[in-house]
Design an enzyme around this catalytic site. Structure first.
Site, PDB file in Angstrom:
ATOM      1  N   HIS A  33       0.856  -1.195   0.000  1.00 43.37           N
ATOM      2  CA  HIS A  33       0.000   0.000   0.000  1.00 43.37           C
ATOM      3  C   HIS A  33       0.889   1.240   0.000  1.00 43.37           C
ATOM      4  O   HIS A  33       2.126   1.127  -0.142  1.00 43.37           O
ATOM      5  CB  HIS A  33      -0.951  -0.031   1.206  1.00 43.37           C
ATOM      6  N   HIS A  87       4.077   1.192   2.075  1.00 38.66           N
ATOM      7  CA  HIS A  87       5.207   0.474   1.467  1.00 38.66           C
ATOM      8  C   HIS A  87       5.828   1.310   0.346  1.00 38.66           C
ATOM      9  O   HIS A  87       7.047   1.362   0.199  1.00 38.66           O
ATOM     10  CB  HIS A  87       4.737  -0.870   0.879  1.00 38.66           C
TER      11      HIS A  87
END
Ligand code: PAF
Length: 519
Positions: A34, A37
């Site tokens: 997401h 990250h």
């Protein structure tokens, strides 16, 4: 073979062998990537402190050891194809998605497992997820051994994990620099997490109460208003958030603290929203961070502290220059420093103003007159220690320094910053070098400033004499604060010292509290 999608150990080894001179920056994940990250990958890719462009490796491995029985290991969202695209688009050079057998070819029973320190896992998530951090440490150590990166990137969202992994790296002497990035939040304030996928629209609306309330508490705390954990707990429960824990802990040692007795701590919570477990936190602090840099004369404090302050966006306070300003004033006014009354009277008429211009030049102004160059004269240097040992002088300047640092966001350098001026500084560094090295540096400074240079032995004796006066004076002597980190700079170039200071700062101060503009 796709050279950017790695599976086996030999895929990884082959990839590592290509362009060996490029450092590897590593982002370990459990996939379902997401925005959080993506921010890690971007930080790893664009880390400006790295001279060479790094190759970013993202690992994807849903680690069975960090899930307890009954937790969501089998349901944990997995989408390798999408993750691959997301990672590469965010700047990753490759992803590595090992099978369990790649990491443990002989089965789990045949390998060492790691136990995280009990002091670090007895609170927050560690108290509720048995063996979780042992599982995290075991896997991350294994991944690091396989990948051998130069830098490891972790999110501050999992603060307890970050603290534990930092300690793992430090204690085992692993050759990797741990870097962290602030929690990334969605527009509505919810921290990104792979588990957010489990939330229904209705649940998500309720989940938002958590970040909202944490933020409110931190604002209360900033303005020195009391916060009330019991009330916070019941408000969360009223919003259908089943509270697993709501705790205030020291952000470094993770030991419980009384939030009303501290200046800086972590307020963290885990709640269950329907079937979804969510964690979030906020740092409670009633002022910005303070860095104290102490050390003996000629250790190169001013040059590096000034540059460090600029890089980190902190206010720079050179307390040595303030003592020099007093010395210059006393000499100019022909005041006998041994006559306490005369000295006290003179100090009443003294107004020191000190600031650093954007150009990096420090301006020292005494009673409206700029004396920045005058205070560097050897005549001032020879007497400053004596003047600085006078109680009235120290009292006046310490009070002024404390006032300047009231709001924090400052790095102050001197002799007694960590012990007397800012004993509660979040980071204390004792910057030093051998007297021989300091004599050589002093000689270079004098040459650069156009003064004549005595022989090195004479300079070294002078420095040792100054050390003696500074460290044996009765008031605020030069001593290393118990909680200060010693940095011996013999043989280090200025840039290396600055770099080390930044690294130590980043180990101590969360990005969430003081973001670096350099990431
Ligand atoms: O934070 C995570 O995603 C995991 O705990 C980690 C660090 C990848 C270890 O499995």
């Amino acid at each position: 073979m796709n050279l950017t999608f790695l599976k086996t150990k030999s895929d990884l080894d082959n990839w590592r062998k290509q362009s060996k001179n490029q450092p590897i920056h590593f982002v370990p994940t459990m996939g379902c990537l997401h925005q959080g990250h993506k921010a890690l990958i971007k930080a790893a890719k664009f880390s400006s402190r790295e001279q060479k462009t790094a190759r970013v490796l993202v690992s994807i491995f849903v680690n069975p050891f960090q899930f307890a029985k009954g937790e969501d290991f089998s349901a944990y969202p997995r989408n390798l194809e999408q993750d691959y695209k997301t990672a590469i688009n965010a700047g990753a050079s490759a992803i590595w998605a090992p099978e369990f057998e790649t990491l443990f070819p002989k089965g789990k029973e045949n390998y060492f497992t790691i136990k995280a320190p009990s002091s670090l896992k007895k609170c927050l998530c560690g108290a509720h997820r048995k063996n979780h951090f042992d599982g995290v440490a075991t896997i991350v150590l294994r991944l690091l051994n396989f990948v051998r990166p130069k830098q490891l990137y972790l999110g501050e969202k999992d603060w307890q994990q970050l603290v534990i992994l930092r300690q793992l790296v430090k204690e085992l002497g692993l050759q990797v620099e741990v870097r962290s990035i602030p929690t990334v939040r969605d527009q509505d304030g919810l921290a990104f997490s792979s588990r957010n996928k489990y939330l229904t629209t209705e649940e998500r609306a309720k989940a938002l109460t958590l970040p909202k309330l944490l933020l409110q508490e931190s604002i209360q705390f900033q303005s020195n208003k009391e916060i009330n954990l019991k009330k916070l707990f019941s408000t969360l429960e009223k919003n259908d958030l089943n509270v697993e824990y709501l705790e205030t802990v020291d952000y470094k040692s993770l030991t419980p603290v009384n939030y009303y007795k501290t200046k800086f701590c972590l307020l963290a919570a885990a709640v269950h929203c329907g079937k979804t477990r969510l964690i979030d936190h906020i740092f409670l602090m009633n002022r910005k961070p303070i860095v104290a840099i102490d050390g003996p004369a000629g250790a190169g404090k001013s040059t590096v502290t000034k540059a460090f302050a600029k890089k980190m966006g902190l206010i720079y306070l050179d307390t040595g220059a303030m003592y020099r300003a007093v010395t210059w004033f006393i000499q100019k006014e022909n005041i006998n420093p041994d006559n306490e009354k005369e000295l006290e009277k003179a100090l009443k008429n003294l107004n020191i103003d000190i600031h650093l211009a954007d150009s990096g030049i420090q301006h020292v102004i005494v009673n409206g007159k700029e004396i920045s160059n005058e205070i560097r004269h050897p005549k001032v240097t020879a007497t400053v220690s004596k003047i600085a040992s006078k109680a009235v002088v120290r009292e006046k300047l310490t009070a002024q320094q404390k006032f300047i640092g009231l709001k924090g966001g400052i790095v102050a350098e001197g002799r007694d910053i960590g012990t007397t001026v800012f004993p509660d500084a979040e980071l204390k560094v004792f910057l030093t070098a051998s007297s021989g090295e300091r004599a050589r540096r002093r000689a270079n400074d004098l040459i650069n400033q156009g003064f004549s240079v005595p022989n090195l032995q004479e300079l070294e004796n002078e420095i040792q004499e100054r050390d003696k006066i500074d460290s044996t004076r009765e008031i605020a002597p030069l001593v290393q604060a118990e909680d200060a980190k010693e940095l011996v700079t013999d043989g280090m170039a200025i840039d290396q010292v600055i770099e080390t200071l930044i690294r130590i700062f980043r180990e101590e101060i969360p990005e969430e509290v003081w973001p670096s503009n350099e990431l």
